[in-house]
Design an enzyme around this catalytic site. Sequence first.
Site, PDB file in Angstrom:
ATOM      1  N   GLU A   1      37.412  34.142  47.327  1.00  0.00           N
ATOM      2  CA  GLU A   1      36.888  32.831  46.901  1.00  0.00           C
ATOM      3  C   GLU A   1      37.920  32.057  46.102  1.00  0.00           C
ATOM      4  O   GLU A   1      37.648  31.558  44.998  1.00  0.00           O
ATOM      5  CB  GLU A   1      35.593  33.008  46.107  1.00  0.00           C
ATOM      6  CG  GLU A   1      34.467  33.561  46.966  1.00  0.00           C
ATOM      7  CD  GLU A   1      33.095  33.475  46.311  1.00  0.00           C
ATOM      8  OE1 GLU A   1      33.017  33.547  45.073  1.00  0.00           O
ATOM      9  OE2 GLU A   1      32.099  33.342  47.039  1.00  0.00           O
TER      10      GLU A   1
ATOM     11  N   GLU B   1      30.442  37.161  53.233  1.00  0.00           N
ATOM     12  CA  GLU B   1      29.373  37.230  52.226  1.00  0.00           C
ATOM     13  C   GLU B   1      28.293  36.228  52.603  1.00  0.00           C
ATOM     14  O   GLU B   1      28.597  35.104  53.004  1.00  0.00           O
ATOM     15  CB  GLU B   1      29.862  36.853  50.818  1.00  0.00           C
ATOM     16  CG  GLU B   1      30.755  37.864  50.166  1.00  0.00           C
ATOM     17  CD  GLU B   1      31.156  37.473  48.748  1.00  0.00           C
ATOM     18  OE1 GLU B   1      30.375  36.773  48.066  1.00  0.00           O
ATOM     19  OE2 GLU B   1      32.254  37.874  48.335  1.00  0.00           O
TER      20      GLU B   1
HETATM   21  P1  P53 Z   1      26.600  36.528  41.918  1.00  0.00           P
HETATM   22  C1  P53 Z   1      29.792  31.483  42.654  1.00  0.00           C
HETATM   23  C2  P53 Z   1      29.270  30.823  43.770  1.00  0.00           C
HETATM   24  C3  P53 Z   1      29.189  31.474  44.981  1.00  0.00           C
HETATM   25  C4  P53 Z   1      29.601  32.784  45.089  1.00  0.00           C
HETATM   26  O1  P53 Z   1      27.354  35.994  43.209  1.00  0.00           O
HETATM   27  C5  P53 Z   1      30.133  33.439  43.995  1.00  0.00           C
HETATM   28  C6  P53 Z   1      30.245  32.793  42.782  1.00  0.00           C
HETATM   29  C7  P53 Z   1      30.852  33.473  41.598  1.00  0.00           C
HETATM   30  O2  P53 Z   1      29.953  34.273  40.959  1.00  0.00           O
HETATM   31  O3  P53 Z   1      30.630  34.693  44.024  1.00  0.00           O
HETATM   32  C8  P53 Z   1      30.581  35.513  45.154  1.00  0.00           C
HETATM   33  O4  P53 Z   1      26.941  37.961  41.789  1.00  0.00           O
HETATM   34  C9  P53 Z   1      31.551  36.630  44.884  1.00  0.00           C
HETATM   35  C10 P53 Z   1      30.878  37.930  44.578  1.00  0.00           C
HETATM   36  C11 P53 Z   1      29.556  37.670  43.915  1.00  0.00           C
HETATM   37  C12 P53 Z   1      28.665  36.968  44.930  1.00  0.00           C
HETATM   38  O5  P53 Z   1      29.257  35.782  45.376  1.00  0.00           O
HETATM   39  O6  P53 Z   1      27.130  35.719  40.823  1.00  0.00           O
HETATM   40  O7  P53 Z   1      32.529  36.792  45.865  1.00  0.00           O
HETATM   41  O8  P53 Z   1      31.769  38.713  43.814  1.00  0.00           O
HETATM   42  O9  P53 Z   1      28.932  38.785  43.404  1.00  0.00           O
HETATM   43  C13 P53 Z   1      27.287  36.658  44.421  1.00  0.00           C
HETATM   44  O10 P53 Z   1      25.153  36.312  42.174  1.00  0.00           O
END
Ligand code: P53
Length: 479
Positions: free
Chosen positions: A179, A377
């Site tokens: 990211e 993801e």
């Molecule tokens: P969490 C922000 C917006 C979209 C995805 O997020 C993001 C973030 C930063 O937190 O992160 C990604 O755990 C990231 C993962 C993360 C996952 O999305 O904040 O690549 O490490 O855990 C979900 O709910």
Amino acid sequence: MSEGIQMPKGFLWGGAVAAHQLEGGWNEGGKGVSIADVMTAGAKGVARRVTDSVEDGEIYPNHWGNDFYHKYPEDIKLFAELGLKCFRTSIAWTRIFPNGDETEPNEAGLKFYDDMFDECLKYGIQPVITLSHFEMPYHLVKEYGGWSNRKMIEFFDRFAEVCFKRYKDKVKYWMTFNEINNQTDWPDPHPLLQNSGLQLDKNDNWEEEMFQAAHYEFVASADAVQIAHRIDPSLQVGSMIAMCPIYPLTSKPADIMKAERAMQYRYYFGDVQSLGFYPEWIQKYWARKGYNLDISASDLATIKAGTVDYVGFSYYMSFATKAHEGETHFDYDEHDDLVSNPYVEKSDWGWQIDPVGLRYAMNWMTTRWHKPLFIVENGFGAYDKVEDDGSIHDPYRIQYFHDHILQMEKAVKEDGVQLLGYTPWGHIDLVSASTGEMKKRYGMIYVDEDDEGHGSLKRSKKDSFYWYKKVIESNGKDL
Ligand code: P53
């Protein structure tokens, strides 16, 4: 629910995690302290803090994760039962180079990943690996100022080369920086820290620092692509972009222009890594802001020569924006310029759920970059409830996956998007990156653990486990 569409043969159905969010074992096997190891627990609306060192009395959820470091054989067996074809995780940089600036790697760390990858391969599960996923050595932050320092390129290149050489026969798909574009949210100190190890104060120009750090990362990423291809031309190295399409709130021309600039700004990272050059508008933007970045001609040649093989991306949500009254530049500020979209629903954490946005994003990226895509993801963070008999019913998660997978399949079947695979985020419950919580759960596999790390750590299958297993078995048809 509707019937899905069969995906092409060899499509990589998988699951995705990151080392620091699930491994634990933060000081075992010679591992050094990473930026994630000094991040305290936050909560919804409560930011995580970075402490100067590991301090007594603080809670650091990444120290234990879900204990995958010790439990991986059992977990990978469950992934095999789920039917995964691939498993996306990251290599914790601090297991390989504990401080980041050593010249020789730590053998115990290398061995851990060798063993873990072997365990995956035993079941026919391909590891898909991110090199830098929010877990750089803290020493590099303290001693060098993180990615504000050009020396980081050399440290990262060494780390990448060691990994490619060691694992080339076990890992085909790689990504450089997770990211990388989350940093456009630079008015918030968290992404700058997580992505780039920048600890800035009030006198620094945060936006300029972000552009500079990202530039060094582009060079390092382009180097990594070339190093990998030199070692083995069949290795595939991708970018990793956080894709949240930004819509105009209305069809007012000023809103359209605002959204266009917002998209340019949030996704120029993809332009640089996929096309090999900085887009036209950005030069004018830097000039207007008076930014004077350290970008050499040789850097630009490297960026051109090291374009990525594919575009990995995360997709959780879409955004919307509108122009301010009378504005002429349409500069995008991710903190002030996002508005709520009345046409989509929100998760308990306020993330705007938008399955059609995934199809839109896949089309947008394909038309712009013409590279194969990899959804690395996608998922739904929610509170789960364990019933008295131990079962966990998560129809909201199944619905989310159903709706997104259907749109993904349409993008492939009807729009011709080339897609390598789909790895839903946190298919096993793990520590949230933004809040440090355990209770913001994404998994199809439940882990009995609370936000303070208490619990039996027992794994159990949620309803979504059985649902996703069917999806994989039918190669996307049985949704
Ligand atoms: P969490 C922000 C917006 C979209 C995805 O997020 C993001 C973030 C930063 O937190 O992160 C990604 O755990 C990231 C993962 C993360 C996952 O999305 O904040 O690549 O490490 O855990 C979900 O709910």
